[in-house]
Scaffold this active site. Sequence first.
Site, short mmCIF file in Angstrom:
data_model
loop_
_atom_site.label_atom_id
_atom_site.label_comp_id
_atom_site.label_asym_id
_atom_site.label_seq_id
_atom_site.Cartn_x
_atom_site.Cartn_y
_atom_site.Cartn_z
N GLU A 111 1.04 -1.19 0.12
CA GLU A 111 -0.07 0.08 -0.09
C GLU A 111 0.77 1.12 -0.25
O GLU A 111 1.93 1.21 0.67
CB GLU A 111 -1.00 0.09 1.13
CG GLU A 111 -1.79 -1.26 1.17
CD GLU A 111 -2.94 -1.13 2.37
OE1 GLU A 111 -3.93 -1.80 2.03
OE2 GLU A 111 -2.60 -0.73 3.43
N CYS A 168 3.45 8.45 1.28
CA CYS A 168 4.11 7.64 2.38
C CYS A 168 4.28 6.11 1.70
O CYS A 168 3.34 5.57 1.24
CB CYS A 168 2.90 7.38 3.32
SG CYS A 168 3.34 6.35 4.73
N CYS A 227 6.52 -6.96 7.65
CA CYS A 227 7.70 -6.32 8.13
C CYS A 227 8.36 -7.31 9.43
O CYS A 227 7.26 -7.79 10.12
CB CYS A 227 7.36 -4.95 8.91
SG CYS A 227 8.63 -4.34 9.87
N CYS A 275 6.40 -5.15 15.53
CA CYS A 275 6.00 -4.27 16.86
C CYS A 275 4.69 -4.75 17.22
O CYS A 275 3.74 -4.80 16.19
CB CYS A 275 5.96 -2.71 16.38
SG CYS A 275 7.67 -2.20 15.72
N CYS A 324 1.32 -2.78 15.44
CA CYS A 324 1.05 -2.34 14.19
C CYS A 324 0.65 -3.38 13.52
O CYS A 324 1.31 -4.56 13.37
CB CYS A 324 2.77 -2.07 13.47
SG CYS A 324 3.12 -1.82 11.89
N CYS A 370 -1.04 5.96 10.00
CA CYS A 370 0.21 5.06 10.57
C CYS A 370 -0.17 3.89 11.06
O CYS A 370 -1.09 3.74 12.08
CB CYS A 370 0.82 6.15 11.76
SG CYS A 370 1.44 7.51 11.07
#
Length: 348
Positions: free
Chosen positions: A91, A104, A111, A115, A118, A343
Site C-alpha cells: 500500500e 507515504c 515487516c 512491533c 502495528c 500510521c
Amino acid sequence: MKKINLLDLNRNMMENFFLNLGEKKFVVDQIICWIYKKFCFNFSLMHNISKKLRNKLLILCEIKLPKIFDIKYSIDGVIKLVLNVNNDFIETVYIPEKRRKTLCISSQIGCPIKCSFCATGKMKFKRNLLVSEIIGQILLVINFLKKKKYFIKNNQYITNIVFMGMGEPLLNFDNVINSIKIMTDNHGFSFSKRKIVLSTSGIVPYIYKLIGIVDIIITLSLHAPNNTLRSKIMSINNIYNLYDILKAMSVYIKNSKSNKGKLNIEYIMLHNINDSYKYAVQLVNLLKNFSVKINLIPYNNVYDVIYTKSSNERILLFHNYLKKKKIFSFIRKTRGLDINASCGQLCK
Ligand code: SAH
Ligand code: SF4
C-alpha cells in the site's frame, strides 16, 4: 532472457549498463528524463534516442511498474493505492495538505520487526521490495493524479516522501538507498534530500551505515522512554537497546545537514501503557542532551491488537508537559482513518 527493468537502476548502474552497450554517458540523462520527468515508459516514443539504441532497448530492457489493484478515497482527501507487485500486495498513501503533498511509501511486503501495535507487523513478512517497486510507487501516483486531472500548482504532485508505509526501510538498505538516489537525481524527480524522511525502529548498524551514503532526514520510532517498556511493545529493543540507538542517531545527526542538528522522535500514544505523567518525565530526562522534535502519534486501531488510543485529554497533558520543559513537540494529525490508511494500519 530476463529483461532488465530500468527502474531498478540508479544513475551509476545505468551508466555502467550503457557504457557496456557501447553508448555514451549522456544517454543516461536522456533516459532518466524520459522516465522520471516525462513519464514515458515506452522506448519507441523516446525520439531523441537513436533508433538503433531504441531497438536494442526493446530487446534487452523493460520499464515495469507495479500495477494498481485498488484505490480508496478518504473523506479527508487522503488516497490509498493498493498495488500488485508480482502478485503480492503493498500500500502507498497520498496525503495532500495545503502546502505539502506527501507520499507515504512502503519498503517491504510485511515487516519482520513485528512491533506489537502495528498492522504491518501482524502480516506475514514476505520480502524486501525491489528498487523498481519502491520508485514505482512515486511514478504510479503522479501518473494517476495527472490522469485524474487533479489540479496541482506548478505540477508539484508530490513534494515530500516519507518511508513510513509498510516495512522497516533500513532492513532493505541497498534498495532503499538506490531508490533515494533516483529520487534525488537532478535529471529525474529532483527531490531535495530535506524532503525525504526515513522512519526507523532503530536498526543500529544501518543507522551508522547511512552516514556518508545519503543525507536524508531520519526519524526514530521511540515509543517508550525506558528499555523495559520499549522491549515490551517493540521486541527489536531486545537486540538494539535505547542507549545504543540514541548514540547511533546522535552520530548520524552530527554528520547530517538534512536533520539540522535535530533528533526527530515519533512517540505513539497508547492508553495506560506509555502515556502517563511518569513517562513524560522519563522522556524529558532521556532526551535532555538532545535538541529534539517529538511527534506524538495518536494510536490508530489495529485489528487483533489489545491497545487503545490515549484520550485527547491525556495526549494534551503529555504534550503540555513537554512544552513546559521547552521540548518542541506536536500531535500528529490523523489522516485517512476511514480507509485504514493511517500510521500502522497498512496491511493489505
Ligand atoms: N517501520 C518504520 C516505518 C513505518 S511505520 C518505523 O517503524 O519507524 C511509521 C510510523 O507509524 C512508526 O512510527 C510506527 O511506529 C507508527 N505506527 C505503527 N503502528 C501504529 C499504530 N497502530 N498507530 C499509530 N502509529 C503506528
Ligand atoms: Fe515494522 Fe515499523 Fe510496523 Fe514496527 S512499526 S512492525 S518496524 S512497519
